[in-house]
Design a protein around this motif. Structure first.
Motif, PDB file in Angstrom:
ATOM      1  N   THR A 100       2.904 -12.302  12.176  1.00  7.26           N
ATOM      2  CA  THR A 100       2.908 -12.355  10.579  1.00  7.26           C
ATOM      3  C   THR A 100       1.204 -12.510  10.178  1.00  7.26           C
ATOM      4  OG1 THR A 100       3.009 -14.669  10.704  1.00  7.26           O
ATOM      5  CG2 THR A 100       5.174 -13.666  10.680  1.00  7.26           C
ATOM      6  N   ASN A 130       6.922  -8.990   8.613  1.00 10.83           N
ATOM      7  CA  ASN A 130       7.587 -10.137   8.493  1.00 10.83           C
ATOM      8  C   ASN A 130       8.412 -10.415   9.517  1.00 10.83           C
ATOM      9  OD1 ASN A 130      10.104  -8.774   8.421  1.00 10.83           O
ATOM     10  ND2 ASN A 130       9.881  -8.473   6.265  1.00 10.83           N
ATOM     11  N   THR A 196       4.279 -19.450  -3.773  1.00  6.00           N
ATOM     12  CA  THR A 196       4.546 -19.875  -2.351  1.00  6.00           C
ATOM     13  C   THR A 196       4.967 -18.581  -1.800  1.00  6.00           C
ATOM     14  OG1 THR A 196       5.788 -21.531  -0.645  1.00  6.00           O
ATOM     15  CG2 THR A 196       7.111 -20.588  -2.723  1.00  6.00           C
ATOM     16  N   TYR A 197       5.321 -18.634  -0.652  1.00  3.01           N
ATOM     17  CA  TYR A 197       5.602 -17.451   0.284  1.00  3.01           C
ATOM     18  C   TYR A 197       6.906 -16.702   0.056  1.00  3.01           C
ATOM     19  CZ  TYR A 197       2.344 -19.613   3.769  1.00  3.01           C
ATOM     20  OH  TYR A 197       1.185 -20.253   4.210  1.00  3.01           O
ATOM     21  N   ASP A 198       6.767 -15.328   0.139  1.00  2.00           N
ATOM     22  CA  ASP A 198       8.029 -14.672   0.232  1.00  2.00           C
ATOM     23  C   ASP A 198       9.158 -15.229   1.031  1.00  2.00           C
ATOM     24  OD1 ASP A 198       9.135 -11.598  -0.518  1.00  2.00           O
ATOM     25  OD2 ASP A 198       9.613 -12.119   1.628  1.00  2.00           O
ATOM     26  N   THR A 199      10.455 -14.902   0.729  1.00  2.00           N
ATOM     27  CA  THR A 199      11.405 -15.555   1.315  1.00  2.00           C
ATOM     28  C   THR A 199      11.583 -15.300   2.957  1.00  2.00           C
ATOM     29  OG1 THR A 199      12.923 -13.620   0.470  1.00  2.00           O
ATOM     30  CG2 THR A 199      12.969 -15.598  -0.834  1.00  2.00           C
ATOM     31  N   ALA A 200      10.930 -14.267   3.231  1.00  2.00           N
ATOM     32  CA  ALA A 200      10.901 -13.763   4.578  1.00  2.00           C
ATOM     33  C   ALA A 200      10.004 -14.579   5.537  1.00  2.00           C
ATOM     34  CB  ALA A 200      10.639 -12.112   4.971  1.00  2.00           C
ATOM     35  N   ARG A 204      10.075 -20.596   4.356  1.00  2.00           N
ATOM     36  CA  ARG A 204      10.406 -20.384   3.075  1.00  2.00           C
ATOM     37  C   ARG A 204      11.594 -20.933   2.965  1.00  2.00           C
ATOM     38  NH1 ARG A 204       9.873 -17.584  -1.941  1.00  2.00           N
ATOM     39  NH2 ARG A 204      11.531 -18.650  -3.303  1.00  2.00           N
ATOM     40  N   ASP A 208      13.150 -23.958  -0.055  1.00  2.00           N
ATOM     41  CA  ASP A 208      14.398 -23.547  -0.985  1.00  2.00           C
ATOM     42  C   ASP A 208      15.382 -24.609  -0.563  1.00  2.00           C
ATOM     43  OD1 ASP A 208      12.844 -21.538  -2.005  1.00  2.00           O
ATOM     44  OD2 ASP A 208      14.043 -20.079  -0.760  1.00  2.00           O
ATOM     45  N   GLU A 223       5.444 -15.227  -5.677  1.00  2.00           N
ATOM     46  CA  GLU A 223       5.730 -14.860  -4.092  1.00  2.00           C
ATOM     47  C   GLU A 223       4.909 -14.241  -3.644  1.00  2.00           C
ATOM     48  OE1 GLU A 223      10.689 -15.675  -4.002  1.00  2.00           O
ATOM     49  OE2 GLU A 223       9.785 -13.804  -4.120  1.00  2.00           O
ATOM     50  N   ALA A 224       4.217 -14.623  -2.365  1.00  2.00           N
ATOM     51  CA  ALA A 224       3.215 -13.758  -1.645  1.00  2.00           C
ATOM     52  C   ALA A 224       3.390 -13.843  -0.283  1.00  2.00           C
ATOM     53  CB  ALA A 224       1.933 -14.206  -1.946  1.00  2.00           C
ATOM     54  N   ILE A 225       2.672 -12.840   0.709  1.00  2.00           N
ATOM     55  CA  ILE A 225       3.091 -12.879   2.130  1.00  2.00           C
ATOM     56  C   ILE A 225       2.146 -13.488   2.838  1.00  2.00           C
ATOM     57  CG2 ILE A 225       4.374 -10.688   1.988  1.00  2.00           C
ATOM     58  CD1 ILE A 225       1.931  -9.119   3.172  1.00  2.00           C
TER      59      ILE A 225
END
Length: 313
Positions: A100, A130, A196-200, A204, A208, A223-225
């Motif tokens: 990543t 991801n 914060t981060y993308d869900t992948a 993350r 949540d 959301e960002a990677i």
């Protein structure tokens, strides 16, 4: 029955049963691929694929069993090739790591530097994606190792081992009201827009889950990677950031302040994964040992051989 037939079968499945794409990937002709597969079916006495006219639609039940055996055979063939290459050149070759952005940017630079100094003749490549994407890279032999968080431990066909633990940080501009919150709570954080981060990525799911357990529904503004993007928008005052602890450096990030958040979101484990049954060059073991002192070649080989089925920090 021959290896060409096995390669054609495996690539046809990888290309979603498109023989034209499989032929392109293998630098051969589509009729040649089709003929080889038909000959294999005739020799085995079973239909490997379901068809609609001349189009392949999927695998039959015996086809799935055949594919499983073919995958195992091709893994062994690939391992034989790697063994030959390693004994021919112990300190040179190529080595590809799928990881990543957070790992590539913050965890790996010193490891890569030390490795390159030790093995200057090895061509090292970094592929980013991801966790699901990098796992696929290893499974499809595009990369030797995958390095990410816990998500790669759930992928069939991979063997993963823990490298190190880390926790999230909350990052804010100087003088932000959250700096006065003692102790910092989820309710405090949820009062502000979050970046914060993308869900992948990067744990993350734990972020949540923590809010959900408290029946909190924070506003996720962005959301960002990668953490660099998150920190940039936090610096602009657009919201409160939640990043991996490894991504913050007080000297480098002088326009931000960090608050430990492990007590809120728990700890995470970065893992290194390799394809089940893969043959690893000697310098790959060295790279893993440079990455984390908790792993060594003997331990890694024992896990890959099934002698030590579980190893955790």
């Amino acid at each position: 029955m021959n290896l060409h037939q096995f390669r054609f079968l495996r690539e046809a499945v990888r290309q979603n049963f498109n023989l034209t794409e499989a032929a392109k990937a293998l630098f051969t002709s589509q009729p040649g691929v089709s003929k080889a597969i038909i000959e294999l079916e005739e020799e085995l006495g079973v239909d490997i694929f379901t068809r609609h006219g001349k189009r392949i639609r999927g695998l039959t039940e015996p086809g799935r069993a055949v594919l499983k055996s073919v995958e195992a055979i091709m893994r062994e063939v690939d391992s034989l090739k790697r063994i030959g290459k390693e004994f021919a050149a112990q300190d040179s070759g190529s080595f590809t790591i799928a990881t990543t952005h957070t790992q590539a940017r913050y965890s790996l630079p010193k490891v890569v530097q030390a490795f390159s100094q030790k093995y200057p003749k090895v061509k090292l490549s970094l592929l980013q994606g991801n966790p699901k994407q990098i796992a696929e890279m290893v499974l499809n032999d595009q990369a030797d190792l995958a390095i990410a968080t816990e998500a790669i431990a759930e992928i069939d066909g991979l063997i993963s081992l823990p490298c190190y633990q880390w926790e999230h940080l909350v990052v804010v501009p100087p003088e932000h009201p959250l700096l006065k919150a003692k102790p910092l709570t989820l309710e405090d954080i949820a009062a502000y827009p979050l970046i914060t981060y993308d869900t992948a990525f990067a744990g993350r799911n734990k972020i949540d889950h923590a809010f959900a357990l408290r029946s909190l529904k924070p506003e996720i503004l962005l959301e960002a990677i990668d953490a660099d993007v998150i920190k940039t928008y936090v610096e602009l005052g657009m919201g409160v950031g939640i990043i991996a602890g490894m991504a913050f450096d007080a000297e480098r990030d002088r326009n931000l302040r960090a608050l430990p958040a492990g007590h809120l979101f728990g700890s995470n484990v970065s893992r290194v994964a390799m394809k089940n049954g893969a043959y690893l060059r000697g310098y790959v073991y060295t790279f893993i040992e440079l990455l984390t002192p908790t792993l060594n070649r003997k331990l890694i080989e024992s896990v890959m051989n099934g002698e030590k089925p579980v190893y955790e920090l």
